[in-house]
Design a protein around this motif. Structure first.
Motif, PDB file in Angstrom:
ATOM      1  N   GLY A  67      -2.864  13.677   3.277  1.00  9.19           N
ATOM      2  CA  GLY A  67      -1.819  12.809   2.744  1.00  9.19           C
ATOM      3  C   GLY A  67      -2.300  11.827   1.698  1.00  9.19           C
ATOM      4  O   GLY A  67      -1.559  10.932   1.304  1.00  9.19           O
ATOM      5  N   VAL A  99       3.215  15.539   8.060  1.00 12.38           N
ATOM      6  CA  VAL A  99       2.958  14.403   7.170  1.00 12.38           C
ATOM      7  C   VAL A  99       2.184  13.365   7.984  1.00 12.38           C
ATOM      8  O   VAL A  99       2.725  12.790   8.930  1.00 12.38           O
ATOM      9  CB  VAL A  99       4.274  13.785   6.639  1.00 12.38           C
ATOM     10  CG1 VAL A  99       3.988  12.563   5.784  1.00 12.38           C
ATOM     11  CG2 VAL A  99       5.070  14.821   5.861  1.00 12.38           C
ATOM     12  N   SER A 103      -0.076   7.603   5.721  1.00 12.15           N
ATOM     13  CA  SER A 103      -0.734   8.159   4.527  1.00 12.15           C
ATOM     14  C   SER A 103       0.029   7.803   3.254  1.00 12.15           C
ATOM     15  O   SER A 103       1.170   7.324   3.299  1.00 12.15           O
ATOM     16  CB  SER A 103      -0.827   9.679   4.650  1.00 12.15           C
ATOM     17  OG  SER A 103       0.469  10.256   4.625  1.00 12.15           O
TER      18      SER A 103
END
Length: 167
Positions: A67, A99, A103
């Motif tokens: 990420g 995800v 990040s």
């Protein structure tokens, strides 16, 4: 003659139109992202496409699997047909792409100013196979209309001459 263009009389036509528009969106995403080095770079796991603030360009940011933002690029939109709108087949929400919490990618998603391309899904996309599949589906959608209004009474799918010969 019907004035209502949304009637069942045109159901196959509308379905074929929807199928073709979806195919064009997938092909456009592949074509436009191939103008960058993101598609060929295996380190790029996701691309955030910011297409809301400016109609004349898409600001893109590439992210790795953790990420982290790697780099950015800009694709200019000279014609509305070049716009990179959401393509469900490549969108991270639809593909179930992970995800990482906290990040750079998660932050980009929180801004809600575009969409995220799952590059694995885009790399696996086969334009030729998609074109063939869309063509068959469009034919079948039109065939339903033709059978409903009597312009076709039956059909045989397959290649000419593929039928078994009697011995």
């Amino acid at each position: 003659m019907h004035d209502d263009l949304s009637s069942d009389e045109f159901r196959g036509f509308h379905e074929a139109e929807r199928l073709m528009n979806n195919h064009r969106s997938r092909a456009r995403a592949r074509e436009r992202l191939s103008c960058t080095d993101f598609l060929s770079d295996d380190d790029v796991a996701a691309v955030h496409v910011e297409n809301i603030s400016r109609a004349d360009r898409a600001l893109m940011s590439a992210f790795d699997r953790a990420g982290r933002q790697l780099r950015g690029d800009t694709l200019y939109v000279d014609d509305p047909s070049q716009r990179l709108d959401v393509v469900p087949e490549f969108d991270h929400d639809y593909t179930g792409m992970a995800v990482p919490d906290g990040s750079d990618l998660a932050e980009a998603i929180c801004r809600e100013d575009g969409w995220v391309v799952d590059m694995e899904a885009l790399r696996e996309y086969d334009l030729v196979e998609d074109r063939r599949t869309t063509q068959r589906a469009m034919f079948l959608a039109h065939l339903g209309d033709m059978m409903n209004d009597g312009r076709a009474r039956g059909f045989v799918l397959g290649r000419f001459g593929d039928s078994e010969s009697a011995s």
